[in-house]
Design a protein around this motif. Structure first.
Motif, PDB file in Angstrom:
ATOM      1  N   ARG A 246       0.716  -1.122  -0.020  1.00 39.16           N
ATOM      2  CA  ARG A 246      -0.085  -0.040   0.017  1.00 39.16           C
ATOM      3  C   ARG A 246       0.787   1.361  -0.122  1.00 39.16           C
ATOM      4  O   ARG A 246       0.615   2.214  -0.760  1.00 39.16           O
ATOM      5  CB  ARG A 246      -1.143  -0.015   1.249  1.00 39.16           C
ATOM      6  CG  ARG A 246      -2.270  -0.317   0.836  1.00 39.16           C
ATOM      7  CD  ARG A 246      -3.243  -0.450   2.183  1.00 39.16           C
ATOM      8  NE  ARG A 246      -3.604   0.841   2.754  1.00 39.16           N
ATOM      9  CZ  ARG A 246      -3.956   1.273   3.585  1.00 39.16           C
ATOM     10  NH1 ARG A 246      -4.571   0.257   4.426  1.00 39.16           N
ATOM     11  NH2 ARG A 246      -4.196   2.526   3.827  1.00 39.16           N
ATOM     12  N   LYS A 247       1.806   1.263   0.805  1.00 36.54           N
ATOM     13  CA  LYS A 247       2.677   2.429   0.855  1.00 36.54           C
ATOM     14  C   LYS A 247       3.577   2.637  -0.549  1.00 36.54           C
ATOM     15  O   LYS A 247       3.625   3.817  -1.004  1.00 36.54           O
ATOM     16  CB  LYS A 247       4.116   2.181   1.921  1.00 36.54           C
ATOM     17  CG  LYS A 247       4.816   3.388   2.124  1.00 36.54           C
ATOM     18  CD  LYS A 247       5.546   3.384   3.343  1.00 36.54           C
ATOM     19  CE  LYS A 247       4.634   3.479   4.596  1.00 36.54           C
ATOM     20  NZ  LYS A 247       5.699   3.472   5.724  1.00 36.54           N
ATOM     21  N   ALA A 249       2.319   1.869  -3.588  1.00 36.28           N
ATOM     22  CA  ALA A 249       1.393   2.154  -4.388  1.00 36.28           C
ATOM     23  C   ALA A 249       1.017   3.585  -4.269  1.00 36.28           C
ATOM     24  O   ALA A 249       0.789   4.679  -5.077  1.00 36.28           O
ATOM     25  CB  ALA A 249       0.092   1.359  -4.236  1.00 36.28           C
ATOM     26  N   GLU A 250       0.618   4.000  -2.829  1.00 38.16           N
ATOM     27  CA  GLU A 250       0.117   5.403  -2.691  1.00 38.16           C
ATOM     28  C   GLU A 250       1.299   6.377  -2.938  1.00 38.16           C
ATOM     29  O   GLU A 250       1.124   7.525  -3.383  1.00 38.16           O
ATOM     30  CB  GLU A 250      -0.194   5.651  -1.221  1.00 38.16           C
ATOM     31  CG  GLU A 250      -1.396   4.666  -0.883  1.00 38.16           C
ATOM     32  CD  GLU A 250      -1.679   4.495   0.619  1.00 38.16           C
ATOM     33  OE1 GLU A 250      -1.017   5.226   1.402  1.00 38.16           O
ATOM     34  OE2 GLU A 250      -2.705   4.040   1.000  1.00 38.16           O
ATOM     35  N   ARG A 251       2.739   5.885  -2.701  1.00 36.30           N
ATOM     36  CA  ARG A 251       3.831   6.970  -2.830  1.00 36.30           C
ATOM     37  C   ARG A 251       4.655   6.876  -4.220  1.00 36.30           C
ATOM     38  O   ARG A 251       5.400   7.400  -4.333  1.00 36.30           O
ATOM     39  CB  ARG A 251       4.478   6.965  -1.635  1.00 36.30           C
ATOM     40  CG  ARG A 251       3.794   7.326  -0.267  1.00 36.30           C
ATOM     41  CD  ARG A 251       4.964   7.349   0.739  1.00 36.30           C
ATOM     42  NE  ARG A 251       4.423   7.140   1.833  1.00 36.30           N
ATOM     43  CZ  ARG A 251       4.984   7.438   3.290  1.00 36.30           C
ATOM     44  NH1 ARG A 251       6.113   7.096   3.317  1.00 36.30           N
ATOM     45  NH2 ARG A 251       4.270   7.469   4.340  1.00 36.30           N
ATOM     46  N   HIS A 252       4.187   5.828  -4.736  1.00 32.92           N
ATOM     47  CA  HIS A 252       4.771   5.285  -6.087  1.00 32.92           C
ATOM     48  C   HIS A 252       6.171   5.018  -5.838  1.00 32.92           C
ATOM     49  O   HIS A 252       7.334   5.771  -6.623  1.00 32.92           O
ATOM     50  CB  HIS A 252       4.415   6.662  -6.942  1.00 32.92           C
ATOM     51  CG  HIS A 252       3.319   7.185  -7.263  1.00 32.92           C
ATOM     52  ND1 HIS A 252       2.199   6.126  -8.139  1.00 32.92           N
ATOM     53  CD2 HIS A 252       2.340   8.046  -7.063  1.00 32.92           C
ATOM     54  CE1 HIS A 252       0.970   6.701  -7.892  1.00 32.92           C
ATOM     55  NE2 HIS A 252       1.380   7.934  -7.490  1.00 32.92           N
ATOM     56  N   ASP A 382      -8.021   4.670   7.322  1.00 35.27           N
ATOM     57  CA  ASP A 382      -7.287   6.017   7.590  1.00 35.27           C
ATOM     58  C   ASP A 382      -7.955   6.973   8.188  1.00 35.27           C
ATOM     59  O   ASP A 382      -8.924   7.265   7.583  1.00 35.27           O
ATOM     60  CB  ASP A 382      -6.451   6.349   6.337  1.00 35.27           C
ATOM     61  CG  ASP A 382      -5.473   5.146   5.856  1.00 35.27           C
ATOM     62  OD1 ASP A 382      -5.149   4.529   6.645  1.00 35.27           O
ATOM     63  OD2 ASP A 382      -5.244   5.171   4.652  1.00 35.27           O
ATOM     64  N   LYS A 398      -9.601  10.027   6.398  1.00 37.24           N
ATOM     65  CA  LYS A 398      -8.750  10.898   5.780  1.00 37.24           C
ATOM     66  C   LYS A 398      -9.405  11.469   4.335  1.00 37.24           C
ATOM     67  O   LYS A 398      -9.789  10.918   3.383  1.00 37.24           O
ATOM     68  CB  LYS A 398      -7.181  10.176   5.387  1.00 37.24           C
ATOM     69  CG  LYS A 398      -6.015  11.100   4.786  1.00 37.24           C
ATOM     70  CD  LYS A 398      -4.893  10.375   4.543  1.00 37.24           C
ATOM     71  CE  LYS A 398      -4.254   9.564   5.722  1.00 37.24           C
ATOM     72  NZ  LYS A 398      -3.095   8.940   5.427  1.00 37.24           N
TER      73      LYS A 398
END
Length: 698
Positions: A246-247, A249-252, A382, A398
């Motif tokens: 997930r990290k 994917a979210e932050r590329h 989140d 969020k």
């Protein structure tokens, strides 16, 4: 698989007063009822409820919950009924089993409707007794552990997606992080097999190459705290593969750039030691700004309490550290179930207060898609924290806005919102809130929810309430149109219509309130004759076709005033005039007089023609009108439009799909209508229909 005596012994270890005979009866009952049924793995089917019961004993739950786990599939998958369960095991167990059991007789429903109805029933049962949720989570966890035995890959992915969207977040919302993490990992393996294989492989490789680095960091943390006089337990581990993905994917980010892969847990003697340990760690190692979170002073809604910080260890290695007491640790891993083990029946409001929000969503959601969407939003993981000016704390997803905050405080406040101050400054309602923001809602007494809010609100509660308010407003507008049409219908009835006649009509039509009748008339759900018959039964039988409005049984009769006797005419194909329109004529030598509406754009080309001032004859009735209707592109929309024409006694003479661009289809329709008033009523009925986005006369 647990044997019968092993399961009973587990329960007796933590609950010596448990009814051993009742537990034995439940075990034998499920074995007998499931008989020779097999699971996809080839194991006896009864092994599943027995394993779920075993999971419940790990949580030290009461005997009713254990019996429910044993019996939860008997009603769905065998000939047993809820009445049988109640007769053999009591009302409470039957109620819990019914709450866990899926709805029956819904196999013909579409997939989303079936899922929504099961979810609706489950949420209602869960709100009455949270043990329904605990058994359901155990049931889903064991099913996920054996998911790989199902041969159909699409079915595996569907179950995994449902687990990721609904059950893992539900586990998180009641603080059962162990269940949540395992469900996420097993679902991740099915939904993203390549990513799962890559990340778990890299973690295994990293573990082999670290040379005991995790143990070394844990030892360094423990020694630093011991030198400060703190006796603690320290453990370290790699982070969960799904959270790493997930990290990424979210932050590329590629795997190599995910720096805080290792997490360490410090368990202290009491709360004071937690804060002292935090101070020591921040003195020994540099902490990363923005990464500190205090969930002890401000617990999560699910009761989670801990201090979180991220440190820069030697060689720029980033590590996450969680600091908590032993009591916090057990509650954090097993959440509501841990609380239940110590205080059975006394459920903490902070942990399950969000159930009230889910119940609001069940009541306000209009269709299956809405229910599924709003529920997923309501259990989103989140969270951020925001405060009212008086200091009341609210947790929101969020990305939540001031409108989401207003609805979280109270549904009425959300509906009256006209503005907001965030940290003392006037800000747009769509502004996303940040952690710690103080939000003051400005309300107006006559304000109402705006459909445009649906473009930026993120909470399920807000979306459900806004959609419900918009539907109610639309219904009121349709009912207002229906009230005017009703007055016209009532004038044609051979009796004076008062409150008594309307009350009797509602009974005949199986309606509750006069507003229901007005809405049905405005939405063209009732024909004029049906309303007349409901008001005065038998009155339409005494009328001839003309009195009843059945004008289609007569020959069309059109006469035009202003023409010399014997002069022929034709109605313009460009504007389709009908009796009641203001009309003019264009005359050219040797041609029929063209009859146009006064606002027809083709009149501009008739500058060289003779213009005639015309009007309709007194007996003129029946002509072809044209309209354009924009329909939603979904099954049944065209049939609903045709039904409206039929109910209004209008005959279709031509129908053409002039434009088709999802999600709309634009149709041009030629209709035989009585006059302009008749055509106007049809347009009103179309505009009131859920199948029609727009309707206008051409």
């Amino acid at each position: 698989m647990l044997r019968q005596y092993e399961l009973v012994e587990r329960v007796k270890e933590y609950d010596p007063d448990a009814d051993e005979a009742a537990l034995n009866r439940a075990y034998v009952y499920t074995v007998q009822k499931h008989g020779s049924q097999k699971r996809a793995s080839g194991d006896p089917y009864f092994s599943h409820p027995v394993e779920v019961a075993g999971l419940m004993t790990d949580l030290k739950l009461d005997q009713e919950t254990i019996m429910t786990a044993l019996l939860h599939d008997t009603v769905e998958d065998t000939l047993a009924t809820i009445d049988d369960i109640e007769a053999n095991f009591g009302t409470d167990v039957a109620r819990l089993v019914d709450g866990v059991t899926k709805l029956s007789k819904i196999e013909q429903m579409p997939e989303n409707e079936r899922a929504a109805e099961n979810l609706r029933k489950f949420l209602l049962a869960m709100s009455e007794d949270i043990r329904v949720l605990l058994v359901k989570l155990g049931d889903r966890l064991h099913n996920m552990r054996t998911l790989h035995f199902i041969s159909n890959p699409e079915k595996r992915r569907r179950i995994a997606r449902e687990t990721m969207d609904i059950y893992a977040p539900l586990a998180e919302r009641v603080g059962m992080y162990e269940y949540m993490r395992e469900m996420q990992l097993l679902a991740f393996e099915q939904l993203e097999p390549e990513a799962y294989k890559t990340i778990t492989g890299r973690l295994a490789q990293l573990k082999m190459q670290d040379g005991g680095q995790v143990d070394a960091v844990a030892l360094a943390i423990k020694q630093a705290l011991a030198e400060a006089g703190l006796q603690v337990e320290v453990s370290g581990r790699e982070k969960h593969p799904y959270s790493i993905w997930r990290k990424m994917a979210e932050r590329h980010l590629p795997f190599e750039q995910v720096t805080d892969i290792f997490a360490f847990r410090v368990v202290c003697a009491d709360v004071g030691d937690c804060y002292r340990a935090l101070g020591v760690l921040h003195q020994v190692w540099q902490f990363i700004p923005g990464k500190f979170k205090d969930y002890i002073s401000t617990p999560k809604n699910n009761g989670y309490r801990s201090l979180h910080t991220s440190l820069i260890y030697e060689n720029s290695m980033r590590v996450e550290v969680q600091i908590r007491t032993q009591e916090m640790h057990r509650t954090n891993e097993f959440g509501l179930a841990a609380h239940w083990a110590y205080k059975q029946g006394d459920r903490p409001d902070g942990q399950v207060g969000w159930l009230r929000e889910l119940l609001d969503i069940v009541e306000q959601s209009h269709d299956p898609d809405e229910l599924l969407e709003h529920t997923r939003l309501a259990i989103y993981q989140d969270r951020i924290f925001a405060f009212t000016p008086k200091g009341a704390l609210f947790q929101l997803p969020k990305g939540a806005t001031a409108v989401d905050f207003a609805y979280a405080v109270h549904t009425d406040l959300g509906g009256q919102t006209v503005g907001a101050k965030i940290n003392g400054r006037h800000m747009p309602l769509r502004t996303p809130l940040g952690n710690g923001d103080v939000v003051e809602i400005i309300k107006g007494e006559r304000a109402e929810p705006q459909p445009s809010w649906l473009g930026f609100v993120v909470t399920g509660k807000a979306r459900a309430a806004i959609r419900r308010a918009v539907r109610q407003k639309e219904r009121a507008e349709v009912a207002e149109i229906g009230s005017k049409l009703f007055e016209e219908i009532a004038d044609r009835v051979p009796a004076k219509i008062g409150k008594k006649a309307i009350r009797e009509a509602l009974k005949r039509l199986d309606m509750e309130e006069p507003e229901d009748l007005m809405f049905a008339v405005g939405a063209a759900k009732l024909t004029d004759r049906e309303v007349m018959e409901a008001l005065v039964p038998g009155c339409t039988a005494e009328m001839d076709a003309e009195q009843a409005g059945d004008w289609t049984k007569r020959e069309h009769a059109i006469s035009i005033r202003g023409l010399t006797a014997g002069v022929g005419f034709e109605l313009g194909e460009c504007c389709h005039p009908v009796p009641g329109d203001r009309i003019v004529g264009l005359r050219n030598p040797g041609e029929l007089v063209e009859v146009h509406t006064i606002d027809c754009i083709e009149l501009a080309s008739g500058i060289d023609s003779d213009w005639l001032d015309l009007s309709w004859g007194e007996q003129s009735v029946g002509a072809t009108g044209r309209l354009r209707a924009t329909l939603y592109d979904r099954p049944g929309a065209l049939a609903e439009m045709a039904s409206i024409f039929g109910q209004n006694m209008a005959n279709i003479t031509a129908l053409e799909l002039s434009q088709h661009e999802h999600p709309f289809g634009v149709y041009e329709v030629d209709l035989e209508v009585q006059d302009v008033a008749h055509l106007t009523r049809i347009l009103s009925a179309l505009r009131a229909s859920d199948a029609v986005a727009q309707a206008e006369r051409v």
